[in-house]
Design a protein around this motif. Sequence first.
Motif, PDB file in Angstrom:
ATOM      1  N   ARG A   1       0.829  -1.209   0.000  1.00  0.00           N
ATOM      2  CA  ARG A   1       0.000   0.000   0.000  1.00  0.00           C
ATOM      3  C   ARG A   1       0.859   1.254   0.000  1.00  0.00           C
ATOM      4  O   ARG A   1       2.020   1.237   0.425  1.00  0.00           O
ATOM      5  CB  ARG A   1      -0.935  -0.006   1.223  1.00  0.00           C
ATOM      6  CG  ARG A   1      -2.003  -1.070   1.110  1.00  0.00           C
ATOM      7  CD  ARG A   1      -3.073  -0.901   2.152  1.00  0.00           C
ATOM      8  NE  ARG A   1      -4.127  -1.897   1.953  1.00  0.00           N
ATOM      9  CZ  ARG A   1      -5.159  -1.718   1.145  1.00  0.00           C
ATOM     10  NH1 ARG A   1      -5.299  -0.590   0.480  1.00  0.00           N
ATOM     11  NH2 ARG A   1      -6.069  -2.660   1.005  1.00  0.00           N
ATOM     12  N   LYS A   2       0.211   2.351  -0.443  1.00  0.00           N
ATOM     13  CA  LYS A   2       0.883   3.656  -0.536  1.00  0.00           C
ATOM     14  C   LYS A   2       0.639   4.399   0.780  1.00  0.00           C
ATOM     15  O   LYS A   2      -0.473   4.865   1.022  1.00  0.00           O
ATOM     16  CB  LYS A   2       0.225   4.428  -1.694  1.00  0.00           C
ATOM     17  CG  LYS A   2       1.126   5.333  -2.454  1.00  0.00           C
ATOM     18  CD  LYS A   2       0.360   5.967  -3.601  1.00  0.00           C
ATOM     19  CE  LYS A   2       0.112   7.428  -3.289  1.00  0.00           C
ATOM     20  NZ  LYS A   2      -0.969   8.054  -3.974  1.00  0.00           N
ATOM     21  N   VAL A   3       1.647   4.440   1.647  1.00  0.00           N
ATOM     22  CA  VAL A   3       1.412   4.924   3.015  1.00  0.00           C
ATOM     23  C   VAL A   3       2.235   6.173   3.315  1.00  0.00           C
ATOM     24  O   VAL A   3       3.436   6.239   3.015  1.00  0.00           O
ATOM     25  CB  VAL A   3       1.779   3.826   4.055  1.00  0.00           C
ATOM     26  CG1 VAL A   3       1.463   4.300   5.479  1.00  0.00           C
ATOM     27  CG2 VAL A   3       1.044   2.532   3.772  1.00  0.00           C
ATOM     28  N   THR A   4       1.566   7.157   3.942  1.00  0.00           N
ATOM     29  CA  THR A   4       2.264   8.319   4.488  1.00  0.00           C
ATOM     30  C   THR A   4       2.103   8.280   6.005  1.00  0.00           C
ATOM     31  O   THR A   4       0.996   8.040   6.502  1.00  0.00           O
ATOM     32  CB  THR A   4       1.648   9.635   3.953  1.00  0.00           C
ATOM     33  OG1 THR A   4       1.753   9.624   2.534  1.00  0.00           O
ATOM     34  CG2 THR A   4       2.367  10.849   4.507  1.00  0.00           C
ATOM     35  N   LEU A   5       3.207   8.494   6.707  1.00  0.00           N
ATOM     36  CA  LEU A   5       3.167   8.502   8.175  1.00  0.00           C
ATOM     37  C   LEU A   5       3.396   9.938   8.649  1.00  0.00           C
ATOM     38  O   LEU A   5       4.453  10.521   8.390  1.00  0.00           O
ATOM     39  CB  LEU A   5       4.254   7.564   8.723  1.00  0.00           C
ATOM     40  CG  LEU A   5       4.422   7.492  10.242  1.00  0.00           C
ATOM     41  CD1 LEU A   5       3.168   6.923  10.918  1.00  0.00           C
ATOM     42  CD2 LEU A   5       5.633   6.627  10.599  1.00  0.00           C
ATOM     43  N   VAL A   6       2.396  10.484   9.349  1.00  0.00           N
ATOM     44  CA  VAL A   6       2.527  11.858   9.870  1.00  0.00           C
ATOM     45  C   VAL A   6       2.862  11.740  11.347  1.00  0.00           C
ATOM     46  O   VAL A   6       2.068  11.239  12.147  1.00  0.00           O
ATOM     47  CB  VAL A   6       1.205  12.643   9.664  1.00  0.00           C
ATOM     48  CG1 VAL A   6       1.360  14.052  10.201  1.00  0.00           C
ATOM     49  CG2 VAL A   6       0.823  12.678   8.192  1.00  0.00           C
ATOM     50  N   CYS A   7       4.069  12.197  11.710  1.00  0.00           N
ATOM     51  CA  CYS A   7       4.606  11.877  13.038  1.00  0.00           C
ATOM     52  C   CYS A   7       4.430  12.938  14.108  1.00  0.00           C
ATOM     53  O   CYS A   7       4.738  12.667  15.264  1.00  0.00           O
ATOM     54  CB  CYS A   7       6.115  11.669  12.942  1.00  0.00           C
ATOM     55  SG  CYS A   7       6.532  10.278  12.000  1.00  0.00           S
ATOM     56  N   GLY A   8       4.046  14.133  13.761  1.00  0.00           N
ATOM     57  CA  GLY A   8       4.165  15.188  14.776  1.00  0.00           C
ATOM     58  C   GLY A   8       5.628  15.565  14.884  1.00  0.00           C
ATOM     59  O   GLY A   8       6.378  15.465  13.896  1.00  0.00           O
ATOM     60  N   SER A   9       6.091  15.926  16.079  1.00  0.00           N
ATOM     61  CA  SER A   9       7.431  16.511  16.201  1.00  0.00           C
ATOM     62  C   SER A   9       8.544  15.575  15.721  1.00  0.00           C
ATOM     63  O   SER A   9       9.468  15.985  15.031  1.00  0.00           O
ATOM     64  CB  SER A   9       7.689  16.933  17.648  1.00  0.00           C
ATOM     65  OG  SER A   9       7.541  15.810  18.466  1.00  0.00           O
ATOM     66  N   SER A  10       8.462  14.282  16.110  1.00  0.00           N
ATOM     67  CA  SER A  10       9.571  13.399  15.761  1.00  0.00           C
ATOM     68  C   SER A  10       9.113  11.949  15.715  1.00  0.00           C
ATOM     69  O   SER A  10       8.175  11.547  16.411  1.00  0.00           O
ATOM     70  CB  SER A  10      10.683  13.618  16.788  1.00  0.00           C
ATOM     71  OG  SER A  10      11.317  12.447  17.120  1.00  0.00           O
ATOM     72  N   LEU A  11       9.805  11.161  14.905  1.00  0.00           N
ATOM     73  CA  LEU A  11       9.499   9.739  14.782  1.00  0.00           C
ATOM     74  C   LEU A  11       9.921   9.023  16.075  1.00  0.00           C
ATOM     75  O   LEU A  11      11.094   9.127  16.478  1.00  0.00           O
ATOM     76  CB  LEU A  11      10.279   9.183  13.582  1.00  0.00           C
ATOM     77  CG  LEU A  11      10.095   7.726  13.224  1.00  0.00           C
ATOM     78  CD1 LEU A  11       8.716   7.470  12.640  1.00  0.00           C
ATOM     79  CD2 LEU A  11      11.162   7.279  12.233  1.00  0.00           C
ATOM     80  N   VAL A  12       9.026   8.314  16.708  1.00  0.00           N
ATOM     81  CA  VAL A  12       9.258   7.580  17.968  1.00  0.00           C
ATOM     82  C   VAL A  12      10.232   8.340  18.877  1.00  0.00           C
ATOM     83  O   VAL A  12      11.418   7.988  18.971  1.00  0.00           O
ATOM     84  CB  VAL A  12       9.766   6.136  17.727  1.00  0.00           C
ATOM     85  CG1 VAL A  12       9.641   5.304  19.009  1.00  0.00           C
ATOM     86  CG2 VAL A  12       9.022   5.465  16.608  1.00  0.00           C
ATOM     87  N   PRO A  13       9.738   9.353  19.573  1.00  0.00           N
ATOM     88  CA  PRO A  13      10.620  10.197  20.375  1.00  0.00           C
ATOM     89  C   PRO A  13      11.516   9.425  21.349  1.00  0.00           C
ATOM     90  O   PRO A  13      12.627   9.850  21.654  1.00  0.00           O
ATOM     91  CB  PRO A  13       9.640  11.100  21.147  1.00  0.00           C
ATOM     92  CG  PRO A  13       8.414  11.134  20.288  1.00  0.00           C
ATOM     93  CD  PRO A  13       8.338   9.791  19.612  1.00  0.00           C
ATOM     94  N   TYR A  14      11.056   8.241  21.824  1.00  0.00           N
ATOM     95  CA  TYR A  14      11.854   7.487  22.799  1.00  0.00           C
ATOM     96  C   TYR A  14      13.184   6.997  22.215  1.00  0.00           C
ATOM     97  O   TYR A  14      14.184   6.880  22.933  1.00  0.00           O
ATOM     98  CB  TYR A  14      11.047   6.273  23.302  1.00  0.00           C
ATOM     99  CG  TYR A  14      11.821   5.370  24.241  1.00  0.00           C
ATOM    100  CD1 TYR A  14      11.987   5.702  25.587  1.00  0.00           C
ATOM    101  CD2 TYR A  14      12.417   4.194  23.788  1.00  0.00           C
ATOM    102  CE1 TYR A  14      12.713   4.887  26.447  1.00  0.00           C
ATOM    103  CE2 TYR A  14      13.138   3.372  24.634  1.00  0.00           C
ATOM    104  CZ  TYR A  14      13.281   3.713  25.965  1.00  0.00           C
ATOM    105  OH  TYR A  14      14.003   2.914  26.809  1.00  0.00           O
ATOM    106  N   LEU A  15      13.245   6.735  20.914  1.00  0.00           N
ATOM    107  CA  LEU A  15      14.434   6.101  20.327  1.00  0.00           C
ATOM    108  C   LEU A  15      15.679   6.979  20.446  1.00  0.00           C
ATOM    109  O   LEU A  15      15.609   8.213  20.376  1.00  0.00           O
ATOM    110  CB  LEU A  15      14.203   5.811  18.842  1.00  0.00           C
ATOM    111  CG  LEU A  15      13.211   4.713  18.473  1.00  0.00           C
ATOM    112  CD1 LEU A  15      13.074   4.623  16.956  1.00  0.00           C
ATOM    113  CD2 LEU A  15      13.640   3.361  19.045  1.00  0.00           C
ATOM    114  N   HIS A  16      16.846   6.343  20.586  1.00  0.00           N
ATOM    115  CA  HIS A  16      18.119   7.050  20.492  1.00  0.00           C
ATOM    116  C   HIS A  16      18.267   7.555  19.048  1.00  0.00           C
ATOM    117  O   HIS A  16      17.802   6.868  18.105  1.00  0.00           O
ATOM    118  CB  HIS A  16      19.264   6.081  20.836  1.00  0.00           C
ATOM    119  CG  HIS A  16      20.585   6.757  20.945  1.00  0.00           C
ATOM    120  ND1 HIS A  16      21.371   7.023  19.847  1.00  0.00           N
ATOM    121  CD2 HIS A  16      21.237   7.257  22.012  1.00  0.00           C
ATOM    122  CE1 HIS A  16      22.467   7.648  20.236  1.00  0.00           C
ATOM    123  NE2 HIS A  16      22.407   7.807  21.548  1.00  0.00           N
TER     124      HIS A  16
END
Length: 396
Positions: A164-179
């Motif tokens: 599928r053709k997917v767009t991910l809208v994240c807000g400020s940052s992608l998975v903020p918890y990640l290093h």
Amino acid sequence: MDNKHEVVVVGGGYAGVMAANRLTQRDDVRVRVINPRRVFVPRLRLHQLVGETHEAVVDYEDILAEQVELVVDSVTRIDPAARTVVLDGGGEIAYDYLIYAVGSGIPTPPVPGAAEFAYPVATLEAAQRLRSVLLDTPMTASVTVIGGGPTGVETAAELAEQGRKVTLVCGSSLVPYLHPKARRTAHKYLAKLGVAVIEGPEAAVTEVTRDAVRLGADWTLKSDLTIWTAGFGVPDLAGRSGLRTDAAGRLLTDETLTSVDDDRIIAAGDCSAPSDLPFRMSAYVAYCLGAQAADTLLARLAGEQARPVDLAFPAMCLSFGRDAGIYQLGHKDETAMRLYFGGAVGKKLKEIACEAGIKHLAAEAKKPGSHRWFKDGTYRPARLRAQSDGTAVPVA
Ligand SMILES: Cc1cc2nc3c(=O)[nH]c(=O)nc-3n(C[C@H](O)[C@H](O)[C@H](O)COP(=O)(O)OP(=O)(O)OC[C@H]3O[C@@H](n4cnc5c(N)ncnc54)[C@H](O)[C@@H]3O)c2cc1C
């Protein structure tokens, strides 16, 4: 009348099942789990249900101790004074002690149109509905997933892997918890799957319509199907029952997980807020808190002092479709380490973590009292001191 202590567990998720199983250490306790479904839902598989790679159900027979009775119903109100719960299907059940383990569910989206036009994922019924809508949606349709936390990322990846053709809208940052290092890897995996990622200040969703998502004041993204995963929602049962909650609706407890209003009510899992400093919402935390809640109750029945909760959150894991994953190790202060495992190893570790939850519940059913968990030791007490002094939160 057999003079048993009557315990009602409201909610048969990770926390409720672990607590119920652990309570069977005593023969003089009768445990009933009230849950609206006849099957257990490992919610961490719901994005896979949407992507048709898992059914996201487990038989209670496989994880609930034989002595525990399952009541298939919903609690509509707790009456702490009468010590009864009112059931949706009619009637009441009396209790001596109640474990409050109703978990979390669908967030209330804060932007116009989202509740009407965007599909949630966070409950079995919502995920099943979304899957059936997807079955009627052409593969060429544009799909927008809103929310850059684990649920959003995993759902986006699962659908992109289907083609599928997917767009991910994240807000400020992608998975903020990640290093940051792991986040770069996450971007790489999403790009490989063809997911378009929008993050940063311009990624603030302001409206959802039937066929579009509006970002900021003047950016409109065409979206044939929109999925909402941002934020979280908690059932309002505690608040409706006159029990104090935090701002999100989680039951306020002390460090033994006992309600600040009623020492017959003990909370565990996503719906609990010990000392108004809730733990991270996760399956691992939920079943460890379930064990802690049972230990608090068992101590009370034995006339002993219940111990304060001592639990560390060691890692977060994410899947990027069926072939890649990230297993991010964490410090005790809930910040990410530089160390993480990616690729097939990360994926394998994620799968082991998903299965471990079910295995721990099943093990506790067979050998109640056996579950052990990672301890925090000093970090949480220091955070609690900082909270009450109004000083800076210490770093592990
Ligand atoms: C798509 C997705 C992916 C996730 N991925 C991960 C992951 O990778 N790792 C991780 O650790 N966590 C993950 N999570 C989060 C994890 O699933 C939750 O933190 C966990 O399920 C919480 O467990 P719980 O026992 O507190 O509540 P739940 O699992 O929500 O169980 C609560 C139960 O209580 C029932 N209930 C609610 N209200 C009532 C009522 N009034 N009466 C009776 N019963 C009631 C509910 O129906 C439910 O069965 C994910 C969640 C989602 C949605």
